[in-house]
Write a protein that holds these residues in place. Structure first.
Motif, PDB file in Angstrom:
ATOM      1  N   GLY A   7      18.147  83.953  46.299  1.00  0.00           N
ATOM      2  CA  GLY A   7      17.120  84.797  45.691  1.00  0.00           C
ATOM      3  C   GLY A   7      16.708  85.960  46.572  1.00  0.00           C
ATOM      4  O   GLY A   7      17.192  86.116  47.693  1.00  0.00           O
ATOM      5  N   ARG A   8      15.781  86.761  46.087  1.00  0.00           N
ATOM      6  CA  ARG A   8      15.293  87.938  46.806  1.00  0.00           C
ATOM      7  C   ARG A   8      14.725  87.587  48.172  1.00  0.00           C
ATOM      8  O   ARG A   8      14.768  88.386  49.093  1.00  0.00           O
ATOM      9  CB  ARG A   8      14.216  88.647  45.992  1.00  0.00           C
ATOM     10  CG  ARG A   8      14.718  89.199  44.697  1.00  0.00           C
ATOM     11  CD  ARG A   8      13.581  89.789  43.870  1.00  0.00           C
ATOM     12  NE  ARG A   8      14.105  90.995  43.269  1.00  0.00           N
ATOM     13  CZ  ARG A   8      13.697  92.211  43.555  1.00  0.00           C
ATOM     14  NH1 ARG A   8      12.725  92.413  44.383  1.00  0.00           N
ATOM     15  NH2 ARG A   8      14.256  93.246  42.983  1.00  0.00           N
ATOM     16  N   PHE A  54      24.895  85.843  44.342  1.00  0.00           N
ATOM     17  CA  PHE A  54      23.699  86.558  43.906  1.00  0.00           C
ATOM     18  C   PHE A  54      23.779  86.867  42.418  1.00  0.00           C
ATOM     19  O   PHE A  54      24.861  87.127  41.900  1.00  0.00           O
ATOM     20  CB  PHE A  54      23.565  87.888  44.659  1.00  0.00           C
ATOM     21  CG  PHE A  54      23.483  87.726  46.141  1.00  0.00           C
ATOM     22  CD1 PHE A  54      22.280  87.432  46.758  1.00  0.00           C
ATOM     23  CD2 PHE A  54      24.620  87.839  46.931  1.00  0.00           C
ATOM     24  CE1 PHE A  54      22.200  87.269  48.123  1.00  0.00           C
ATOM     25  CE2 PHE A  54      24.555  87.685  48.301  1.00  0.00           C
ATOM     26  CZ  PHE A  54      23.341  87.392  48.901  1.00  0.00           C
ATOM     27  N   THR A  59      19.016  91.885  43.961  1.00  0.00           N
ATOM     28  CA  THR A  59      18.660  90.641  44.648  1.00  0.00           C
ATOM     29  C   THR A  59      19.353  90.556  46.000  1.00  0.00           C
ATOM     30  O   THR A  59      18.737  90.176  47.002  1.00  0.00           O
ATOM     31  CB  THR A  59      19.029  89.426  43.789  1.00  0.00           C
ATOM     32  OG1 THR A  59      18.361  89.529  42.534  1.00  0.00           O
ATOM     33  CG2 THR A  59      18.640  88.126  44.463  1.00  0.00           C
TER      34      THR A  59
END
Length: 94
Positions: A7-8, A54, A59
């Motif tokens: 994730g980010r 991803f 992201t």
């Protein structure tokens, strides 16, 4: 089927959808799933241990990864010219 994506925030999470981009956690880079450089490394038995995925480019960048110079040359050039040096250089293509 469940997939594990990054994730980010750089943390892994479970997803019902596969990732659109692959990456290398040690090199902190991302690229296309069909990247010739990544496929060669995987074929040599390297890379798989540190492979990450991803959902999208936004992201990957937010997680601190940089574009691959081989399969995303325009994005890489833009990243390099912009001085966005948060990610480590590619271990196979500095």
């Amino acid at each position: 089927m469940r997939y594990v994506l990054v994730g980010r925030d750089g943390a892994p999470y479970a997803s019902a959808s596969p990732g659109a981009l692959g990456g290398h956690s040690r090199g902190r880079l991302y690229g296309r799933l069909d990247c010739p450089s990544a496929l060669r490394a995987l074929g040599r038995g390297q890379y798989a241990e540190h492979r990450v995925f991803f959902a999208d480019e936004v992201t990957a960048v937010a997680a601190g990864y940089r574009p691959c110079a081989v399969c995303l040359p325009r994005e890489y050039a833009r990243w390099r010219a912009g001085g966005e040096r948060t990610a480590a250089p590619c271990p196979t293509h500095p």
